[in-house]
Scaffold this motif. Structure first.
Motif, short mmCIF file in Angstrom:
data_model
loop_
_atom_site.label_atom_id
_atom_site.label_comp_id
_atom_site.label_asym_id
_atom_site.label_seq_id
_atom_site.Cartn_x
_atom_site.Cartn_y
_atom_site.Cartn_z
N LEU A 1 32.21 32.22 32.57
CA LEU A 1 32.72 32.20 33.94
C LEU A 1 32.72 33.61 34.50
N PRO A 2 32.54 33.75 35.81
CA PRO A 2 32.81 35.07 36.40
C PRO A 2 34.30 35.39 36.18
N GLN A 3 34.61 36.66 36.00
CA GLN A 3 36.01 37.02 35.75
C GLN A 3 36.92 36.59 36.90
N ALA A 4 36.38 36.56 38.10
CA ALA A 4 37.19 36.15 39.25
C ALA A 4 37.64 34.70 39.12
N LYS A 5 37.02 33.95 38.23
CA LYS A 5 37.40 32.54 38.09
C LYS A 5 38.22 32.26 36.83
N ARG B 1 42.08 33.17 35.41
CA ARG B 1 43.36 33.76 35.78
C ARG B 1 44.27 33.76 34.55
N ASP C 1 45.29 37.43 38.99
CA ASP C 1 44.97 37.14 40.39
C ASP C 1 45.69 38.09 41.34
#
Lengths: 789, 789
Positions: free
Chosen positions: B252-256, B258, B526
């Motif tokens: 996953l992208p790190q932004a996804k 949490r 986040d």
């Protein structure tokens, strides 16, 4: 739950202007959006509300002891208990007039008298029957104009305190009256303007209360943390405003109140500003447990409505169609509590002269307390009421002067550089183009189809303008993660308008990454920066700009970091394709994640704040009302059944100025949604009261448009700035205000009847046809001529 | 749940240096801290683990079908099923050697073979009995040195892939061996150094595996959002590191991803880097439900331990006490998986020569895979093992040379400007002062008390230094809210060390507001900016500096905003007392909230990142190991019961350099906590294995210090930089490493016995006394002379 992410960097970069699907499209169509409605907290109680059966009454006594004793009941909040909680008792975004629960009296049928928190909803509901309340009924008033007459029953014996929350609202009130706010606009000298007129037209238009009917009702969960912090999950359009109001009410620093907002299942204004959050938080405080409060569909009708309005509109015009003066006196029924009425009646007031060059204007817009459910923001924010009056009258003026209605408008419409009613100079104005295009799309100037027997066909147009809230503040943060993926932190509320996708698109473009590499965090006042509100069609413009600033800030930081690694000046570094590279040498570069890793930064956080300035003089309404104006034209063709009064819209076209469409697909959907909402307001929607008691507070008796009610043809088109670099305008409401007047004018064109009260029900049309003696005849006086004009 | 906030602005401003209570003191003493352990998610399943009964075995077959069929069982994860999930299978912060569940083989007794998710814990536990596993036992190896011998059983037939997560770790491994990492330090020429020596001392010291025993065990909850995002609540010291590893593993992208972390109920290193998060997330993925995984106390012993160590230490010295060379060969049992061993054995390696001027040094530090539970970070991070060897030997050298042990150290201790073993120049060094003070506090140089019959009294000292992780990155954000209250966004994990209060204090000072007007948000990837880790006693220094930068950034923004309002240049605006005012005119100012309201900003967000640089040459260990060094001296007085071997610590004093104490009360508590932990390691704590099977994996058989085990007198003191503006040093571990050696040296002083293996149990002391023929006698050879030296 799917692992459908691509490998980093494999997805195509996104640019502004692409017609992308909603960022949450899959969740939407699979029913997987995590609405607040579905949220559960461990150990939470369910709250149900006891409401007043009287429109106006003093509470003599309230006894919750039988309810207290009911097994499963954890807490009952009443007025006397509220006073013991040691918190503020009254709230309101502009005027602190609304008690958390009624204390001394109730002001409308449905006013909240007590709240029960119990282990389940059934127990809470049952407990409501065990609360004994003794009322002393008081005389009530339901009409805004009547409520301003001397001797009218008073809702508030003394003026509730006013807050200084919004710099753009100046409230004019008067002790001993029901006046909630009076907005005054004075431009030129209307006496002189009317003296210069060849003809003066004077009419009265009304609109009823209506309901927003979001699929998801109002819902709020509240929990007190052990450290005294308050956490509220609320389906609200305004998390930061709610936080500020809760902090005031519960006497907490704002840093100790957290408001979280998930995607809303619709809002349309109903969920702006503070609503049930204080009640939920107070019950949670009293019960010492987390609580959840959800309104039933019936209760939705009692929470907030569209303002019933009455417009006295007087227009002076020269024989050649030149407008010389317009004078408007309008009354807005604010209901029992002010909510955002003080601002809405201002915006509706300055919109009411319409988008025309008129040298002399006088507007008096009165927001008035009445014993009805509170009225508040509703998609269009006063403009639909105002333009219903103004645009119907424009048509009648045209017909009376023998000028084509489109032509009359074209002669008077504002152009770039013209002063508006507020005297602010208009810029980026496209009314002429919008109106011509809209009229053409319904065949204006071409022969109308031959009507079937017993039917009449007509065409009508209308134009409208609407401000966007000014002054205004939006802040955003954009974070580039260690792997180059992007997090957008924004307090814009996704409520079906697609804001998440829009903001992702704007951020993605800056970095040149794919849509699926961007995540937009839901509003959470602990996380996402300040935003004023998700209202007023402001998000794409205001928050979009803030996100752009934040992304630029992050890009600048990346340039600084990359400069050292790439041995170039920061100014010579470009960010694109998810990489930083030397200008002109795309090969000499690094993926953004590499830039962060090699400089040991791991993350950059860009921040941007976008502030607009404006404001009106409180005595004259002169100044800057809007940083830019939303504007639209609508055109309708209708077929009226002369036997039944039934009106079918055969074609409807909406033409909107958008500056620059970030996502053309979204833009179209917004326009079509606006038209459908406008059709409901035009034909069916009306909250009907009998002595203050709502008689159709449910979706069986209160009709909203179904797919069967849609016109045979709905089309929309948006105009972009010819430069290709226009300022993106919001579209959430722009197409709403012209709908009713365009259809009213089309009916007039078809039949000759002018109906001045919404909605345009078959009964009302039939009654008007009967009054004109036109029932069964072929219709209007001059519609053929005008329709072809 | 209390509303105990003061009205804005009424609380007294806070400054750095004040002895404030913990920010969460009330929650702590009322048991109201919301630990992750107490978190529940709606619909969550409980996970229990099936563990290997063998130290080394091939899995021939695994059949979960009977468990699958058990009512209430939602999902069983086994090796074969892991391979079908479509995610990465192995993880590890440095070396990806650990499977989420065992795939082909098991490597220690307790290795995880399968995981069951069920509706409750009992069902999950019951289901474990229904999983059939067929093993083929393999030869095992439990000793690090033995495991490096040719022909030793191999844990990994091929080298697992290595990650490039940490720039400071270079891993030296060799295919076909159990070597996990080899750290080399080469300074000068030890052959020459030993040639120049008059005497050479050569000893072997060992320390056993030990347990961290945090009150709160490892706990993780995982939930997959409908949009494919992974949310993990983990009691971890390293939320961002966990996020990065999860993103890799689940593609996953790190932004996804949490990761949220609440206050930890203790950690001591056990919760650093990735542990059970992948397992919980994989089970949640398979079960399509949120899950919670909590280790039992017994399982805690199997998750991660302190490294068992063996030190071969050889020191050359001139007759006047001048050290000429030190050569160290040490073996660290890494257990079955690398965890953070590759770095820890490096840090333990370069610490092992001690804080002395030694011209010629050679260190070979070996981390070695063995069939034991994995070893990882443990308060002190290798320094306790290293200084146990070095500081005991220093005492023996002193006694052999007839030099007072304090004096010998004083002759050799590093001073400002000296090069360390890594050749980096030392700065801000205070060893002489610390050692003198510590020794004096236990009466060094004064006559010892007369021992009671059958007892002997002795005194001992030790010094220690420890690096702080370098290079290192911490970022923080500080938000000033619309009412002037302050939110600190930091990913530092509060785990009992009081970091929240420290960071609040630093922020409060900048704005001149009260402690209760500041909130520190718990880590949430986040929300809160990047932080490398809450380890290595780095938070007060690294995160404290980042918070200071962020607060300064916010202050600068406030100055810009206030400048316009106060008609002064931004440079002439001061921020203090919660206000912005013109320098020299405190009356000409505005509260911060007013500045934000009048400029329509509503909020400012300051951001700060603090990066330190450093690193060692992989072949020589020369370079910069630490941006600054934690250093301490400890001094003990003991009474040894010559009949039983029981040792009572009658006095213990710890002296620590702190640079600047942000909160003196916290500083003292940290020092005392360190000493108590050190006492446990010295006297009782030892994980005992029988053929790889832990025999004392519970708190009845594995003893940790109780209040009854505390010395009659414990005191601590910290030295601040004389300028009053020192760089604040961390204190989380500094006082730990001297404890064991100071006590070992005191026993030597009292009895003449030198024990080289921890812990110093009565049996071991008694055996040594017996060997010396000293049982029942008055004790050591020269202790009276030395103790008074």
């Amino acid at each position: 739950m799917v692992l459908r992410e691509q490998e980093p960097g494999t997805s195509a970069p996104v640019v502004v202007g692409q017609a992308l699907p909603y960022l949450d499209a899959v969740e939407r169509v699979t029913g997987a959006v995590p609405y607040t409605l579905n949220l559960e907290l461990p150990g939470m109680l369910h709250v149900k509300l006891l409401r007043s059966p009287h429109a106006h009454a003093r509470i003599r006594r309230i006894d919750p002891s039988a309810a207290d004793r009911l097994p499963g009941v954890a807490y009952v909040l009443t007025g006397p208990r509220l006073l013991e909680l040691g918190i503020g008792t009254h709230y309101g975004v502009v005027v602190q007039d609304k008690p958390i629960v009624a204390i001394d009296k109730v002001r409308y049928v449905g006013d909240i008298v007590a709240a029960v928190a119990a282990v389940d909803e059934d127990t809470a509901l049952e407990a409501l029957d065990h609360i004994a309340v003794e009322y002393e009924e008081l005389p009530a008033v339901f009409d805004a104009e009547a409520a301003l007459q001397p001797g009218a029953p008073l809702l508030f014996e003394t003026l509730p305190p006013q807050r200084q929350t919004f710099a753009d609202i100046i409230v004019h009130r008067a002790e001993g009256t029901n006046l909630c706010n009076h907005f005054k606009l004075r431009k030129g000298d209307v006496a002189q303007g009317f003296a210069e007129a060849d003809e003066i037209f004077e009419d009265v238009y009304t609109t009823p209360a209506a309901q927003h009917c979001p699929l998801e009702p109002h819902v709020v969960l509240a929990q007190w943390e052990h450290d005294g912090r308050l956490v509220v999950w609320s389906a609200t359009q305004t998390p930061y405003s709610v936080r500020a109001d809760l902090a005031d009410l519960f006497r907490l620093p704002q840093a100790k109140v957290r408001v979280l907002t998930a995607t809303l299942g619709g809002a349309y204004g109903a969920k702006s500003y503070i609503h049930l959050e204080p009640l939920a938080a107070a019950v949670a405080l009293g019960a010492r447990r987390p609580v959840k409060l959800v309104l039933s569909r019936q209760e939705e009708f009692l929470e907030v409505t569209k303002h019933p309005s009455k417009f006295y509109i007087r227009t002076g015009v020269k024989r050649d169609g030149t407008l010389t003066a317009r004078e408007i006196r309008c009354y807005w029924s604010a209901g029992a509590y002010a909510d955002i009425s003080p601002r809405l009646i201002k915006n509706g007031g300055y919109a009411s002269p319409g988008p025309y060059r008129i040298p002399h204007i006088k507007v008096d817009s009165y927001g008035v307390y009445t014993n009805l459910p509170p009225a508040g923001a509703f998609r269009g924010y006063g403009a639909p009421q105002a333009h219903w009056a103004g645009e119907c009258q424009m048509d009648d003026i045209a017909r009376a002067l023998g000028i084509d209605p489109v032509e009359l408008r074209l002669r008077n419409l504002l152009r770039d550089g013209d002063p508006f009613a507020t005297s602010e100079q208009m810029h980026d104005v496209h009314f002429h183009e919008l109106l011509r295009e809209a009229a053409a799309k319904v065949g204006w100037g071409t022969p109308k189809p031959q009507p079937r027997p017993g039917k009449a066909i007509g065409r009508g147009v209308a134009v409208a303008l609407k401000s966007t809230v000014t002054p205004s503040t939006s802040a955003a943060a954009v974070r580039v993660e260690a792997d180059g993926s992007i997090t957008v932190l924004s307090s814009t509320v996704e409520m079906g308008q697609g804001s998440k996708g829009i903001l992702a698109q704007i951020a993605a473009e800056k970095f040149g990454v794919g849509y699926d590499r961007v995540r937009v965090v839901d509003p959470d006042t602990d996380i996402t920066p300040y935003d004023q509100s998700t209202t007023s069609s402001r998000s794409t413009f205001s928050m979009g700009t803030a996100v752009q600033y934040a992304a630029e800030d992050a890009c600048n930081q990346l340039r600084e970091l990359a400069a050292g690694l790439l041995e170039a000046a920061p100014g010579d570094i470009e960010i694109g394709g998810g990489r930083a590279f030397v200008k002109g040498s795309p090969d000499k570069g690094l993926p953004l994640g590499q830039v962060l890793a090699r400089t040991r930064r791991q993350q950059v956080l860009g921040h941007g704040t976008f502030v607009t300035e404006g404001g009106l003089d409180p005595e004259t309404g002169q100044g800057v009302a809007a940083v830019h104006w939303h504007h639209a034209a609508g055109a309708a063709e209708v077929e009226v059944d002369l036997e039944t009064g039934q009106v079918a819209v055969t074609r409807y076209h909406t033409e909107v100025y958008v500056g620059r469409a970030v996502n053309p697909r979204n833009a179209r959907l917004q326009n079509e949604g606006s038209v459908i909402l406008g059709l409901g307001q035009t034909f069916f929607e009306e909250m009907r009261y009998d002595d203050g008691q709502l008689v159709n507070g449910n979706l069986a008796d209160y009709m909203i448009p179904s797919f069967e009610d849609l016109p045979r043809s709905v089309s929309s088109h948006f105009v972009e700035h010819p430069s290709g670099h226009g300022e993106p305008h919001g579209l959430g409401e722009t197409a709403v205000p012209p709908v009713a007047a365009a259809i009213g004018n089309a009916i007039r064109d078809a039949t000759g009847v002018r109906i001045r009260d919404l909605p345009l029900t078959p009964e009302r049309v039939l009654r008007a046809l009967e009054a004109l003696g036109a029932v069964g005849s072929a219709g209007g006086d001059d519609h053929q001529a005008r329709g072809e004009g």
